[in-house]
Design a protein around this motif. Structure first.
Motif, mmCIF file in Angstrom:
data_model
loop_
_atom_site.group_PDB
_atom_site.id
_atom_site.type_symbol
_atom_site.label_atom_id
_atom_site.label_comp_id
_atom_site.label_asym_id
_atom_site.label_seq_id
_atom_site.Cartn_x
_atom_site.Cartn_y
_atom_site.Cartn_z
ATOM 1 N N ARG A 157 0.798 -1.218 0.000
ATOM 2 C CA ARG A 157 0.000 0.000 0.000
ATOM 3 C C ARG A 157 0.842 1.287 0.000
ATOM 4 N NH1 ARG A 157 -5.275 -0.090 2.593
ATOM 5 N NH2 ARG A 157 -4.962 2.132 2.261
ATOM 6 N N SER B 77 3.631 4.191 -1.292
ATOM 7 C CA SER B 77 4.179 4.812 -2.495
ATOM 8 C C SER B 77 5.686 4.566 -2.532
ATOM 9 C CB SER B 77 3.911 6.320 -2.459
ATOM 10 O OG SER B 77 4.675 6.908 -1.417
ATOM 11 N N ALA B 78 6.250 4.799 -3.700
ATOM 12 C CA ALA B 78 7.694 4.623 -3.844
ATOM 13 C C ALA B 78 8.422 5.564 -2.884
ATOM 14 C CB ALA B 78 8.108 4.902 -5.282
ATOM 15 N N GLU B 79 7.883 6.748 -2.729
ATOM 16 C CA GLU B 79 8.517 7.723 -1.844
ATOM 17 C C GLU B 79 8.489 7.231 -0.385
ATOM 18 O OE1 GLU B 79 6.980 11.373 -2.972
ATOM 19 O OE2 GLU B 79 8.608 12.581 -2.093
ATOM 20 N N ASP B 80 7.314 6.735 0.024
ATOM 21 C CA ASP B 80 7.196 6.171 1.368
ATOM 22 C C ASP B 80 8.182 5.009 1.549
ATOM 23 O OD1 ASP B 80 5.212 7.938 2.055
ATOM 24 O OD2 ASP B 80 3.571 6.488 1.993
ATOM 25 N N SER C 257 2.507 9.132 4.455
ATOM 26 C CA SER C 257 1.225 8.581 4.888
ATOM 27 C C SER C 257 1.340 8.026 6.303
ATOM 28 C CB SER C 257 0.807 7.454 3.944
ATOM 29 O OG SER C 257 1.685 6.349 4.109
ATOM 30 N N CYS D 220 3.156 4.798 6.311
ATOM 31 C CA CYS D 220 4.610 4.979 6.237
ATOM 32 C C CYS D 220 5.173 5.292 7.620
ATOM 33 C CB CYS D 220 4.931 6.106 5.265
ATOM 34 S SG CYS D 220 6.675 6.564 5.235
#
Lengths: 402, 402, 402, 402
Positions: D10, D12-15, D72, D75
């Motif tokens: 769930r 993101s790549a950034e997370d 998030s 994260c």
């Protein structure tokens, strides 16, 4: 709908429709009739098989091309949960039939499918797996059943025990040695039509309160099976059984979750309406906490079962998760239902409520598809593997026990 | 004899002889017949009542002067344990009858003794206490049964539930209000001969697997009882019931210990003789530890039950000990038998073995003489008292629940 | 006095006097100073050893003829319980010293007694057993320490770990091989005076919160011991250690019971005085039941420990009982103290109360005289023996683990 | 990566990049330094705060527009889990700081943000919530701290207890009454800069083994706070606190899961490398099963925590799930780490390993954001609601306890 929401998020509209159809049936007709049968010390009425087939439930995972619904594994699990809220044993037994149809559709010859598939989907053929034997239990290395070549087929000798639907089954998938070697590479699988008398005898196995499994021991003595009956060649039979085991474990665990959910609902409803020592029973903090503990365990079981079911559904390596899901959910359900019974007072144990029945039925889940002992051995085997990089070890390892 | 040695050290030769007599009977005739009845879904044969009476067991604690054995409380507990190894429910039901004879001998009028005592000791009168009611459960403040004065006696109205031996009982000790006050000080006790039809109806309460309790609900509608029937005057009835509760709790706990001991013995024997994965099941360390854990809990329960039984026997304040003994022993027995069943594999749950029966029966122990909830309230009440100097608080406090 | 009443019933007036003397000391001076030391992250003050000796407690079981009290085993257990209510570790460490004096009095040569006995009883010699080694743990078959004959004595080489009082010990009973055989029949026992530097080095083993054990690892490198130091000849050393193990297990279990009792008392007192959500915490039924559950487990542990202690005291076969008592009491104490801490809220875990200390200390009890694993193996070994006729199997079996 | 896979699916790549960064730091520098500090009986070095800030971790959920990462909730949970594998207390304390920055960014005035936000993100301002008080505990109705209007601001009086980072905190969010009414609608929140001496005193609260929380009690006596310090007006302070509670409960539960996972990994690795009784310890089936049981519980806790975290993340009603996740995960972690310690033998408890530290730290999780008692009350409240249609009841109900 919140309790099963993790499942629902992943299901297609078609799958959800099937579940809704199963739920309506189970909460109405089935629920009432299952309890009535229990009050008469009987298994659920066989007529329910026909009704369940009419709903399409015996062809749930069968390909659409041959009249099935092509439902997903997650859908199958949810359908079984809907029934397991009212009778775990019936859900187990009926799903067993569905599994045989699915297997036949996937692995059977055209001749075998022609002969059996439609009748399995309509419920007129009651089929079951027959692996367990009286002496060997779950230990396939001790399998004693064997076939001998004769003109036009084989003669089958051996005894299969704990056969689901065994008192009414008329088609068995039998594992048997084809040679005298003790290894296992000679074990084949046969789709055997069951005709009592012609070398086939059966005796009911009575498990008090769990009669809806219709368990029986079935003995073959020089029982003739035709050449066309072979479903799996030597070596394939065990392989296919082991491949199915993770799905089966998670499925059983999921049904236990549903049975416990139902028991907890009954207990909470009863305690919320009964008055003792001046207030309704659920207002006594201590007792409320006891049910809250059950609810907490139930929620954990449900979350773990979903995680494992998603892995099975997505064809990821689910061996560890499946073993953990079953090892966790079964004792939680057995103890949880026991606690619900206790909390309701003596009436909870009486046949007026379904909780004693659910307890007797769910208890049997421990023995299907790997005992607690086999699961702990399975789980223990990978404790020391870095979880970041699990080797894709041979599935067959699942049957070893040290 | 080591398991029950703490008891044996305290028993007279006469007591030991009675226990030996009970043990011989239970391990032979009774054991076989109890299991046979279970296989037929029946309670134990009523003829066993007569045989048990002939052994003198229905007059165990009755004074020697009137034909009893004058046995000690510890002896009574041990006799019940001998039977509870084979059927908890039968031991409970038969001891219940014995208790009524003892009570009548102690508290009855000459007229009452003359009419009932001999027949109770011979088993032709089946007597029981009737306290619990459908709505009120264990809460005596909600007792609804009452009597109205009429010429020569009373008319009795009300319903008693969960009556032990209720389907065959022919003499009930009934608690009933004599006035409309809600306090409880007007509750009296009557020895009521039961004649079906004359305003008395009964309906069986079915608890699957626990049929040997022969539980029933009994309803009185303008049922006439003669003036001579009053056993306890207003106020005395509750007092005498509460005085008996500690003895009853320890006694039930002791029977649970015996049932678990028997289940564990069966499981260990079965696992020691069955081979799986190359060695007998008991040689698998993990499974052996599971049974060792049960054995450890059993030993603790046995030691605690003895400690509490000795206190009751010696007429010391046993309220806390009795509550703790029951609160500890019942869950240990229920879960322990469950574990024994599981460890034996599916066969452990089948009617081939007595373990499912023992589980269903022992589960009911939780509801006799104070639920787990009432016990925890009782135990919690003195947590903060210095154990070096416990006040001798009013026994009646036992029925309060906050 | 009710909690320990089973013990008290069996103790002589002299024994009771000693216990009373220990109790007074522990509840006053010791209690305060132990907690103060804990607040400083220190073990209890060594000066307490001297005071304890002055009370006669280091000579409790030593023969009266040589200045001891000749107290019974039951008395020794109770004295240790009095101190374990305030510090389990201190009770363990001080009793360890007492045990060495008793052993010397029983088994030592006149020369050895002359040299050490009086100083052990007065506390100026701090003695301890040294069996466990870093690699072998409790497995005596892996003992690596050995002696080599030299002029006038032996040279000792090897490392002993987890030595109680190890940071201050000045006399060790060391088990060592006398030959190179791996069997064990060559293991002898030496009473070794400890002089740091002359081939002896020690390093503290830090167990957070359990500093009062003063644990250390002690390494001998060509450390000279005189010919007079041999206390047990080859073969005798293991035998005497095994003979002592049942007494040691029950003794440790008894101290755990006392520590839990003390923790429960603190928790109940705190919860009875603290108000939350409108009433004192103990008036919240759910929380009260949690403590009632702890109290129930505690009572069972106490009863079982007494049963086992009585068997040891009376020199009956106590192997099974001792194993079960320890296997039951240790987890009950560890989890029970944990529960007491939790119930008190965060303050229960702070150093303001002794509960974290008791938890850290009691946790170590699991490792003394047989781990839970060894106990379960011991208990499992006799599951299938008829309890009516237990064979008097070789005690040495206790060290095997399959 | 499989254990945390539900989360990773769930994110993101950034997370995922932030988590990877946190993991690298925690497994290298932090892991080593945290253990070294523990060996010195110290909290983790404060310099780690600066390093953690440099990695951006103190601004994880702060808006990107003001220099944060806008990560998030899922994260944030995973980042905290990475640290909690090595020190639960440090993860708790550092995340606490991050939470204050996020709160300020969301709710602070421009003046407050200008003064504090950058310094919070860089770690030079150590901020914390201060709700709990010595007498009232978690019961907000007993809040005693109050402010009085004076020229240019308020004078603050009261004591806050169990303040995370309390020994080094220099900015506190303080809840205080603004009037004398006892209701709670007058409670406001102030962002208070802490200057020792000017009416502010602090005293460390020592929790053995859990020093990395740096807990303290802070007392204000006529402590002046300027008019600009008000962060929440009367009534808003409690509302915002309650809104945050579900996220906090799940977050704490998730960290417990990570700590247990780490402890289990350590135990399995140790047992897999240590030999006893002829084979490595993990080859003893009984012990292996004990760890397999812990692994099974851990997997269930992880699955439940994820389910609850996803609900929080997606802003669905998470009250029940959050309560169940915390009520399940905390005892599983405390008992599981305890079991890991025990299974390793005495060495597991020593400071050589981090398990005693993790146990002491995780134990404190029970007291943050709702005790087990409050959670069970919360869970018990909806037992009888049909799960198909949960009413959106007032969140504030969470603080009631009956």
């Amino acid at each position: 709908m919140t309790f099963y929401e993790q499942f629902d998020d992943r299901l297609s509209a078609e799958d959800l429709g099937l579940i809704e159809r199963a739920r309506s049936f189970c909460r109405a007709d089935f629920r009432t009739r299952a309890h009535e049968a229990y009050l008469r010390d009987q298994p659920f009425d066989v007529d329910i098989v026909r009704q369940w087939a009419e709903l399409g439930m015996l062809a749930l995972q069968v390909d659409r091309s041959v009249g099935g619904h092509g439902a997903s594994y997650l859908c199958k699990v949810r359908v079984a949960q809907e029934m397991a809220e009212h009778s775990f044993a019936a859900a187990f037994a009926l799903n067993n039939m569905q599994g045989m149809a699915t297997r036949l559709c996937r692995d059977g010859t055209a001749e075998q499918q022609g002969r059996f598939l439609e009748r399995m989907m309509s419920g007129s053929v009651i089929a079951a797996l027959a692996m367990t034997e009286p002496q060997g239990g779950s230990d396939l290395r001790k399998l004693a059943t064997h076939v001998n070549r004769v003109e036009g087929g084989w003669l089958l000798n051996g005894t299969k025990s704990w056969v689901t639907n065994g008192t009414i089954v008329n088609c068995l998938m039998v594992l048997a040695h084809t040679a005298t070697s003790s290894g296992g590479s000679d074990i084949a699988g046969y789709l055997v039509e069951c005709e009592d008398g012609k070398g086939l005898t059966r005796s009911e196995i009575r498990v008090p309160g769990a009669q809806s499994f219709r368990l029986a021991e079935i003995t073959f003595k020089d029982y003739f099976i035709p050449a066309t009956a072979q479903l799996y060649g030597p070596g394939e039979a065990i392989k296919t059984s082991l491949e199915a085991i993770n799905a089966a474990r998670v499925h059983v665990a999921a049904m236990c979750v549903a049975s416990l959910r139902s028991a907890l609902g009954s207990a909470a409803q009863y305690c919320g309406s009964r008055v003792a020592f001046g207030k309704d029973v659920l207002q006594h903090q201590g007792l409320r906490w006891e049910l809250a503990q059950v609810a907490t365990q139930l929620e954990a079981a449900s979350a773990l079962v979903f995680k494992a079911a998603a892995a099975v559904n997505d064809r990821r390596d689910a061996r560890d998760l499946a073993a953990r899901a079953k090892a966790f959910a079964i004792p939680v359900a057995v103890r949880g239902i026991e606690e619900c019974i206790r909390v309701m007072g003596a009436v909870g144990a009486s046949s007026k409520h379904r909780l004693s029945m659910l307890h007797s039925e769910v208890r049997m889940a421990a023995f299907a598809d790997g005992t607690q002992e086999m699961l702990l051995d399975r789980i223990g085997r990978t404790l020391n593997e870095p979880s970041d990089a699990k080797p894709n070890a041979n599935v067959a390892a699942d049957t070893r026990q040290s």
